[in-house]
Design an enzyme around this catalytic site. Structure first.
Site, PDB file in Angstrom:
ATOM      1  N   LYS A 128     -40.789  42.705 -65.359  1.00  0.00           N
ATOM      2  CA  LYS A 128     -41.407  43.500 -67.138  1.00  0.00           C
ATOM      3  C   LYS A 128     -41.221  44.831 -66.183  1.00  0.00           C
ATOM      4  O   LYS A 128     -40.434  45.614 -66.484  1.00  0.00           O
ATOM      5  CB  LYS A 128     -42.595  43.369 -67.093  1.00  0.00           C
ATOM      6  CG  LYS A 128     -43.154  42.516 -67.978  1.00  0.00           C
ATOM      7  CD  LYS A 128     -42.479  43.051 -69.296  1.00  0.00           C
ATOM      8  CE  LYS A 128     -42.108  40.999 -69.904  1.00  0.00           C
ATOM      9  NZ  LYS A 128     -41.930  41.006 -71.425  1.00  0.00           N
ATOM     10  N   SER A 172     -45.724  45.323 -70.308  1.00  0.00           N
ATOM     11  CA  SER A 172     -47.069  44.773 -69.733  1.00  0.00           C
ATOM     12  C   SER A 172     -47.640  46.335 -68.918  1.00  0.00           C
ATOM     13  O   SER A 172     -46.847  46.413 -67.748  1.00  0.00           O
ATOM     14  CB  SER A 172     -47.188  43.791 -69.008  1.00  0.00           C
ATOM     15  OG  SER A 172     -48.013  43.263 -68.526  1.00  0.00           O
ATOM     16  N   TYR A 216     -43.336  37.414 -62.528  1.00  0.00           N
ATOM     17  CA  TYR A 216     -43.388  37.772 -64.152  1.00  0.00           C
ATOM     18  C   TYR A 216     -43.336  39.454 -64.531  1.00  0.00           C
ATOM     19  O   TYR A 216     -42.296  40.225 -64.659  1.00  0.00           O
ATOM     20  CB  TYR A 216     -44.411  37.551 -64.285  1.00  0.00           C
ATOM     21  CG  TYR A 216     -45.280  37.771 -66.181  1.00  0.00           C
ATOM     22  CD1 TYR A 216     -43.806  37.775 -67.304  1.00  0.00           C
ATOM     23  CD2 TYR A 216     -45.779  38.861 -65.896  1.00  0.00           C
ATOM     24  CE1 TYR A 216     -44.404  38.356 -68.079  1.00  0.00           C
ATOM     25  CE2 TYR A 216     -46.172  39.180 -67.509  1.00  0.00           C
ATOM     26  CZ  TYR A 216     -45.193  38.940 -68.554  1.00  0.00           C
ATOM     27  OH  TYR A 216     -46.053  39.897 -69.529  1.00  0.00           O
TER      28      TYR A 216
HETATM   29  P1  NAD Z   1     -44.228  34.210 -76.992  1.00  0.00           P
HETATM   30  O1  NAD Z   1     -43.924  33.340 -75.600  1.00  0.00           O
HETATM   31  O2  NAD Z   1     -45.065  33.598 -77.770  1.00  0.00           O
HETATM   32  O3  NAD Z   1     -42.907  34.970 -77.424  1.00  0.00           O
HETATM   33  C1  NAD Z   1     -41.754  34.933 -76.746  1.00  0.00           C
HETATM   34  C2  NAD Z   1     -40.270  34.319 -76.969  1.00  0.00           C
HETATM   35  O4  NAD Z   1     -39.535  34.613 -75.905  1.00  0.00           O
HETATM   36  C3  NAD Z   1     -40.712  32.923 -77.320  1.00  0.00           C
HETATM   37  O5  NAD Z   1     -40.958  32.299 -78.773  1.00  0.00           O
HETATM   38  C4  NAD Z   1     -39.458  32.421 -76.860  1.00  0.00           C
HETATM   39  O6  NAD Z   1     -39.457  31.050 -77.231  1.00  0.00           O
HETATM   40  C5  NAD Z   1     -38.111  32.808 -76.433  1.00  0.00           C
HETATM   41  N1  NAD Z   1     -37.878  33.641 -75.444  1.00  0.00           N
HETATM   42  C6  NAD Z   1     -37.420  32.909 -73.999  1.00  0.00           C
HETATM   43  N2  NAD Z   1     -36.834  33.222 -73.317  1.00  0.00           N
HETATM   44  C7  NAD Z   1     -35.661  33.231 -74.219  1.00  0.00           C
HETATM   45  C8  NAD Z   1     -34.528  32.866 -74.216  1.00  0.00           C
HETATM   46  N3  NAD Z   1     -33.452  33.191 -72.928  1.00  0.00           N
HETATM   47  N4  NAD Z   1     -33.485  33.742 -75.183  1.00  0.00           N
HETATM   48  C9  NAD Z   1     -34.257  33.315 -76.756  1.00  0.00           C
HETATM   49  N5  NAD Z   1     -35.889  33.776 -76.825  1.00  0.00           N
HETATM   50  C10 NAD Z   1     -36.450  33.112 -75.489  1.00  0.00           C
HETATM   51  O7  NAD Z   1     -45.042  35.049 -75.765  1.00  0.00           O
HETATM   52  P2  NAD Z   1     -45.291  36.644 -76.858  1.00  0.00           P
HETATM   53  O8  NAD Z   1     -46.870  36.729 -75.810  1.00  0.00           O
HETATM   54  O9  NAD Z   1     -45.499  37.069 -78.019  1.00  0.00           O
HETATM   55  O10 NAD Z   1     -44.770  37.662 -76.011  1.00  0.00           O
HETATM   56  C11 NAD Z   1     -43.180  38.888 -76.680  1.00  0.00           C
HETATM   57  C12 NAD Z   1     -43.835  39.698 -75.327  1.00  0.00           C
HETATM   58  O11 NAD Z   1     -44.448  40.210 -75.155  1.00  0.00           O
HETATM   59  C13 NAD Z   1     -42.932  39.033 -74.152  1.00  0.00           C
HETATM   60  O12 NAD Z   1     -41.787  39.449 -73.619  1.00  0.00           O
HETATM   61  C14 NAD Z   1     -44.219  39.048 -73.215  1.00  0.00           C
HETATM   62  O13 NAD Z   1     -43.400  39.076 -71.989  1.00  0.00           O
HETATM   63  C15 NAD Z   1     -44.853  40.379 -73.477  1.00  0.00           C
HETATM   64  N6  NAD Z   1     -45.826  40.545 -72.888  1.00  0.00           N
HETATM   65  C16 NAD Z   1     -46.953  39.764 -73.343  1.00  0.00           C
HETATM   66  C17 NAD Z   1     -48.243  39.808 -72.861  1.00  0.00           C
HETATM   67  C18 NAD Z   1     -49.245  38.733 -73.493  1.00  0.00           C
HETATM   68  O14 NAD Z   1     -50.603  38.941 -73.291  1.00  0.00           O
HETATM   69  N7  NAD Z   1     -49.075  38.141 -74.078  1.00  0.00           N
HETATM   70  C19 NAD Z   1     -48.225  41.123 -72.160  1.00  0.00           C
HETATM   71  C20 NAD Z   1     -47.626  41.521 -72.190  1.00  0.00           C
HETATM   72  C21 NAD Z   1     -46.707  41.406 -72.507  1.00  0.00           C
HETATM   73  N1  UFG Z   2     -60.604  34.521 -67.338  1.00  0.00           N
HETATM   74  C1  UFG Z   2     -61.185  33.577 -66.933  1.00  0.00           C
HETATM   75  N2  UFG Z   2     -61.090  32.000 -67.396  1.00  0.00           N
HETATM   76  C2  UFG Z   2     -59.745  31.919 -67.849  1.00  0.00           C
HETATM   77  C3  UFG Z   2     -58.583  32.684 -68.461  1.00  0.00           C
HETATM   78  C4  UFG Z   2     -58.816  33.716 -68.030  1.00  0.00           C
HETATM   79  O1  UFG Z   2     -62.048  33.791 -66.498  1.00  0.00           O
HETATM   80  O2  UFG Z   2     -59.547  30.210 -68.559  1.00  0.00           O
HETATM   81  C5  UFG Z   2     -61.028  36.165 -66.765  1.00  0.00           C
HETATM   82  C6  UFG Z   2     -59.679  36.592 -66.048  1.00  0.00           C
HETATM   83  O3  UFG Z   2     -59.953  36.475 -64.942  1.00  0.00           O
HETATM   84  C7  UFG Z   2     -59.844  38.113 -66.753  1.00  0.00           C
HETATM   85  C8  UFG Z   2     -59.345  37.774 -67.133  1.00  0.00           C
HETATM   86  O4  UFG Z   2     -60.414  36.417 -68.357  1.00  0.00           O
HETATM   87  O5  UFG Z   2     -60.490  38.614 -65.746  1.00  0.00           O
HETATM   88  C9  UFG Z   2     -58.933  38.452 -68.240  1.00  0.00           C
HETATM   89  O6  UFG Z   2     -56.938  37.090 -68.160  1.00  0.00           O
HETATM   90  P1  UFG Z   2     -56.185  37.029 -69.324  1.00  0.00           P
HETATM   91  O7  UFG Z   2     -55.542  35.515 -68.194  1.00  0.00           O
HETATM   92  O8  UFG Z   2     -56.263  36.749 -70.332  1.00  0.00           O
HETATM   93  O9  UFG Z   2     -55.504  37.909 -68.752  1.00  0.00           O
HETATM   94  P2  UFG Z   2     -54.444  39.197 -67.883  1.00  0.00           P
HETATM   95  O10 UFG Z   2     -55.813  40.116 -67.706  1.00  0.00           O
HETATM   96  O11 UFG Z   2     -55.081  38.078 -66.198  1.00  0.00           O
HETATM   97  O12 UFG Z   2     -53.370  39.097 -68.074  1.00  0.00           O
HETATM   98  C10 UFG Z   2     -52.702  39.424 -69.546  1.00  0.00           C
HETATM   99  C11 UFG Z   2     -50.805  39.144 -69.732  1.00  0.00           C
HETATM  100  C12 UFG Z   2     -50.512  39.302 -68.644  1.00  0.00           C
HETATM  101  C13 UFG Z   2     -49.630  40.781 -69.227  1.00  0.00           C
HETATM  102  C14 UFG Z   2     -52.091  41.363 -69.007  1.00  0.00           C
HETATM  103  C15 UFG Z   2     -51.173  42.394 -68.903  1.00  0.00           C
HETATM  104  O13 UFG Z   2     -51.740  37.623 -69.004  1.00  0.00           O
HETATM  105  O14 UFG Z   2     -49.077  39.343 -68.497  1.00  0.00           O
HETATM  106  O15 UFG Z   2     -52.080  41.124 -69.047  1.00  0.00           O
HETATM  107  O16 UFG Z   2     -52.509  43.084 -68.809  1.00  0.00           O
HETATM  108  F1  UFG Z   2     -49.171  41.463 -67.969  1.00  0.00           F
END
Ligand code: NAD
Ligand code: UFG
Length: 340
Positions: free
Chosen positions: A154, A125, A150
């Site tokens: 990463k 991330s 979290y």
């Molecule tokens: P998500 O929660 O939808 O998917 C993660 C999956 O992992 C889930 O289906 C959950 O059930 C499974 N899981 C968690 N712990 C587990 C375990 N111990 N064993 C087996 N399965 C397990 O999340 P996502 O948004 O699809 O994110 C996928 C990956 O990308 C994650 O590692 C997340 O941290 C990373 N990521 C997501 C974002 C975002 O904004 N969505 C941003 C940066 C990185």
């Molecule tokens: N925000 C609001 N209201 C809400 C939610 C978010 O105003 O209800 C604003 C936040 O303050 C921020 C922007 O919208 O300015 C984006 O917020 P998000 O929570 O959607 O995303 P972040 O950038 O904070 O974080 C996300 C993921 C993290 C990841 C990161 C990587 O949640 O896991 O992007 O860039 F690490």
């Protein structure tokens, strides 16, 4: 040859599995369904007309990991999505986050090593950069202080994979630093289905649009950005999924090493920009109130995605209007997510 997708029932995982199947890959998925349901994978199979092999398994369970590799000796690479991802929850439950994400990854890697599978793509991330010195982030930026457990998981897993590669040069590791994934597959059949109150901006706006929440809380309008609200680099989840397909090609041509790529569009949008794009997509005005800043948030940042373009031949295709259109298509067809 099979690709093992960990956490493949989740939001980004399910979209990536779909693209893998479309490409003709054999796919094995495991997920413990702690934050997802198997229905996403049923829909992926229906959409593609192709089947995959699913294990309901926890990555902390070494016996279960060994069984997956034993039963699928043709697994050549792992795309590792499994993990807990809620920033706020990780502050309240650090032990659970470190245990699940880090110990789980170690168990997975031990099983991979025992079965001589040394190719991995890891979901990292942009959060690993901490507070960047300038808003446009390249991979050359140093990693920084994360504002929550979290983020540290990463950052630490990146380091663990790098150290493993140093100890055994046969490993090929691709670290993908995602910016802010949003949107859904164009069919509207799969998408993001957060449990409880959404933490992230677009799922929250989507629930306001569909009538499940009264208004959006905008966390601060006094940031150092053009309109005062936070700026992020939002990327369509299908573009992100395609970034994994290109990374697999990269893994195949690597001869040992670690590669790190930003996956973003290179453009920053403010909270108000996203809200207005969503209003356009759903055809109505969406109520909001200005709320206090959220702890840990920063002004604005976006990716420099040129390395991924140069080395992976990958570039995001979808713009913010298309991201909001596809999010709304999913949300309006599935107001309560996979539950209907
Ligand atoms: P998500 O929660 O939808 O998917 C993660 C999956 O992992 C889930 O289906 C959950 O059930 C499974 N899981 C968690 N712990 C587990 C375990 N111990 N064993 C087996 N399965 C397990 O999340 P996502 O948004 O699809 O994110 C996928 C990956 O990308 C994650 O590692 C997340 O941290 C990373 N990521 C997501 C974002 C975002 O904004 N969505 C941003 C940066 C990185
Ligand atoms: N925000 C609001 N209201 C809400 C939610 C978010 O105003 O209800 C604003 C936040 O303050 C921020 C922007 O919208 O300015 C984006 O917020 P998000 O929570 O959607 O995303 P972040 O950038 O904070 O974080 C996300 C993921 C993290 C990841 C990161 C990587 O949640 O896991 O992007 O860039 F690490």
């Amino acid at each position: 040859m099979s690709i093992l997708v960990t956490g493949g029932a989740g939001y980004i995982g399910s979209h990536t599995v779909l693209e893998l199947l479309e490409k003709g890959e054999k796919v094995v998925v495991f997920d413990n369904l702690v934050n997802s349901c198997e229905e996403s994978l049923n829909r992926v199979q229906k959409l593609t007309g192709k089947s995959l092999k699913f294990y309901e398994a926890d990555m902390l369970d070494r016996t279960a990991m060994d069984k997956i590799f034993d039963e699928n000796p043709d697994i050549t690479a792992v795309i590792h999505f499994a993990g807990l991802k809620a920033v706020g929850e990780s502050v309240a439950k650090p032990i659970e986050y470190y245990y699940n994400n880090i110990c789980g990854t170690l168990v997975l890697i031990e099983a991979m090593k025992a079965h001589n599978c040394k190719n991995i793509i890891f979901s990292s991330s942009a959060t690993v950069y901490g507070i960047p010195e300038t808003p446009c982030i390249t991979e050359l930026f140093p990693k920084g202080q994360c504002s929550n457990p979290y983020g540290w998981t990463k950052s630490m897993i990146e380091q663990i994979l790098t150290d493993i590669q140093t100890s055994d040069p046969e490993w090929n590791v691709v670290l993908l630093r995602y910016f802010n994934p949003i949107g859904a597959h164009k069919s509207g059949e799969i998408g993001e289905d957060p449990q409880g109150i959404p933490n992230n901006l677009v799922p929250y706006i989507a629930q306001v649009a569909v009538g499940r929440r009264e208004h959006l809380n905008i966390y601060g309008n006094d940031y150092n950005t053009p309109d005062g609200t936070g700026v992020r680099d939002y990327i369509h989840v299908v573009d992100l999924a395609l970034g994994h397909i290109k990374s697999l090609d990269k893994l195949n041509e690597m001869n040992g090493g670690v590669k790190t790529y930003n996956l973003g569009t290179g453009k920053g949008y403010s909270v108000l920009d996203v809200l207005h794009a969503y209003e356009k997509a759903c055809g109505k005005e969406l109520p909001y109130v200005i709320a206090p800043r959220r702890p840990g948030d920063i002004d604005g940042f976006y990716s420099d995605p040129s390395l991924a373009k140069e080395e992976l031949g990958w570039q995001a295709q979808y713009d913010i209007d298309e991201m909001c259109r596809d999010s709304w298509n999913w949300q309006s067809k599935n107001p309560h997510g996979y539950k209907g």
